[in-house]
Write a protein that holds these residues in place. Sequence first.
Motif, mmCIF file in Angstrom:
data_model
loop_
_atom_site.group_PDB
_atom_site.id
_atom_site.type_symbol
_atom_site.label_atom_id
_atom_site.label_comp_id
_atom_site.label_asym_id
_atom_site.label_seq_id
_atom_site.Cartn_x
_atom_site.Cartn_y
_atom_site.Cartn_z
ATOM 1 N N TYR A 121 0.832 -1.197 0.000
ATOM 2 C CA TYR A 121 0.000 0.000 0.000
ATOM 3 C C TYR A 121 0.875 1.259 0.000
ATOM 4 O O TYR A 121 0.595 2.223 -0.717
ATOM 5 N N ALA A 122 1.956 1.247 0.786
ATOM 6 C CA ALA A 122 2.868 2.387 0.807
ATOM 7 C C ALA A 122 3.473 2.617 -0.575
ATOM 8 O O ALA A 122 3.598 3.768 -1.019
ATOM 9 N N ALA A 123 3.827 1.548 -1.260
ATOM 10 C CA ALA A 123 4.388 1.681 -2.608
ATOM 11 C C ALA A 123 3.357 2.265 -3.568
ATOM 12 O O ALA A 123 3.666 3.140 -4.380
ATOM 13 N N ALA A 124 2.115 1.787 -3.486
ATOM 14 C CA ALA A 124 1.058 2.285 -4.372
ATOM 15 C C ALA A 124 0.765 3.760 -4.098
ATOM 16 O O ALA A 124 0.620 4.559 -5.031
ATOM 17 N N LEU A 125 0.679 4.121 -2.822
ATOM 18 C CA LEU A 125 0.444 5.524 -2.487
ATOM 19 C C LEU A 125 1.607 6.394 -2.936
ATOM 20 O O LEU A 125 1.407 7.478 -3.496
ATOM 21 N N GLY A 126 2.827 5.936 -2.704
ATOM 22 C CA GLY A 126 3.999 6.704 -3.111
ATOM 23 C C GLY A 126 4.057 6.925 -4.607
ATOM 24 O O GLY A 126 4.370 8.018 -5.076
ATOM 25 N N ALA A 127 3.733 5.882 -5.368
ATOM 26 C CA ALA A 127 3.763 5.981 -6.831
ATOM 27 C C ALA A 127 2.720 6.957 -7.353
ATOM 28 O O ALA A 127 2.891 7.559 -8.413
ATOM 29 N N ASN A 128 1.652 7.128 -6.596
ATOM 30 C CA ASN A 128 0.544 7.961 -7.059
ATOM 31 C C ASN A 128 0.382 9.257 -6.262
ATOM 32 O O ASN A 128 -0.605 9.965 -6.425
ATOM 33 N N THR A 140 -3.761 7.311 6.554
ATOM 34 C CA THR A 140 -3.404 6.764 7.861
ATOM 35 C C THR A 140 -3.897 5.329 7.896
ATOM 36 O O THR A 140 -4.995 5.027 7.418
ATOM 37 N N VAL A 141 -3.071 4.454 8.442
ATOM 38 C CA VAL A 141 -3.384 3.033 8.488
ATOM 39 C C VAL A 141 -3.282 2.567 9.931
ATOM 40 O O VAL A 141 -2.293 2.848 10.615
ATOM 41 N N HIS A 142 -4.306 1.863 10.396
ATOM 42 C CA HIS A 142 -4.357 1.333 11.758
ATOM 43 C C HIS A 142 -3.940 -0.136 11.682
ATOM 44 O O HIS A 142 -4.735 -1.001 11.307
ATOM 45 N N VAL A 143 -2.687 -0.429 12.017
ATOM 46 C CA VAL A 143 -2.084 -1.739 11.819
ATOM 47 C C VAL A 143 -2.318 -2.632 13.035
ATOM 48 O O VAL A 143 -1.937 -2.270 14.155
ATOM 49 N N LEU A 161 1.116 7.011 9.388
ATOM 50 C CA LEU A 161 0.790 7.860 8.249
ATOM 51 C C LEU A 161 1.677 7.417 7.097
ATOM 52 O O LEU A 161 2.900 7.402 7.232
ATOM 53 N N ILE A 162 1.062 7.048 5.990
ATOM 54 C CA ILE A 162 1.816 6.598 4.820
ATOM 55 C C ILE A 162 1.625 7.625 3.710
ATOM 56 O O ILE A 162 0.517 8.063 3.438
ATOM 57 N N GLY A 163 2.723 8.004 3.086
ATOM 58 C CA GLY A 163 2.667 8.942 1.979
ATOM 59 C C GLY A 163 3.887 8.789 1.093
ATOM 60 O O GLY A 163 4.707 7.895 1.300
ATOM 61 N N PRO A 164 4.027 9.661 0.104
ATOM 62 C CA PRO A 164 5.127 9.560 -0.846
ATOM 63 C C PRO A 164 6.514 9.599 -0.201
ATOM 64 O O PRO A 164 7.457 9.031 -0.730
ATOM 65 N N ALA A 165 6.646 10.250 0.949
ATOM 66 C CA ALA A 165 7.956 10.359 1.595
ATOM 67 C C ALA A 165 8.166 9.315 2.695
ATOM 68 O O ALA A 165 9.190 9.339 3.374
#
Length: 106
Positions: free
Chosen positions: A24-31, A36-39, A54-58
Amino acid sequence: MKHIHYDGSIITTGDDIAEAVVEYAAALGANGGTDTVHVPTFDAHGTATTSTILIGPASQIVVSDADEDELEPEDEGFVGRLREASAAAGSVQVVHADRGPTASER
């Protein structure tokens, strides 16, 4: 089990959960997206808990092997939702040089 290393913290969780978070982090970063993800995880005492990231491009996320444990959290619903979110993250496809397409691309 896996350790997710994120912002100086170590989150211990199940193999499938960690893989879904990284995909998911890779997909979000690519786009260029964020979320926010509750793991699902557990603490040092074996108590089930949740870690929010918090997952994002950085985002800089590293996953490493943890000692195997019978308490490994499994959450098929969480993994399924994250893989659906990966597929819906955007039109830019994630390239994985060391393996085939991600589960969301199958």
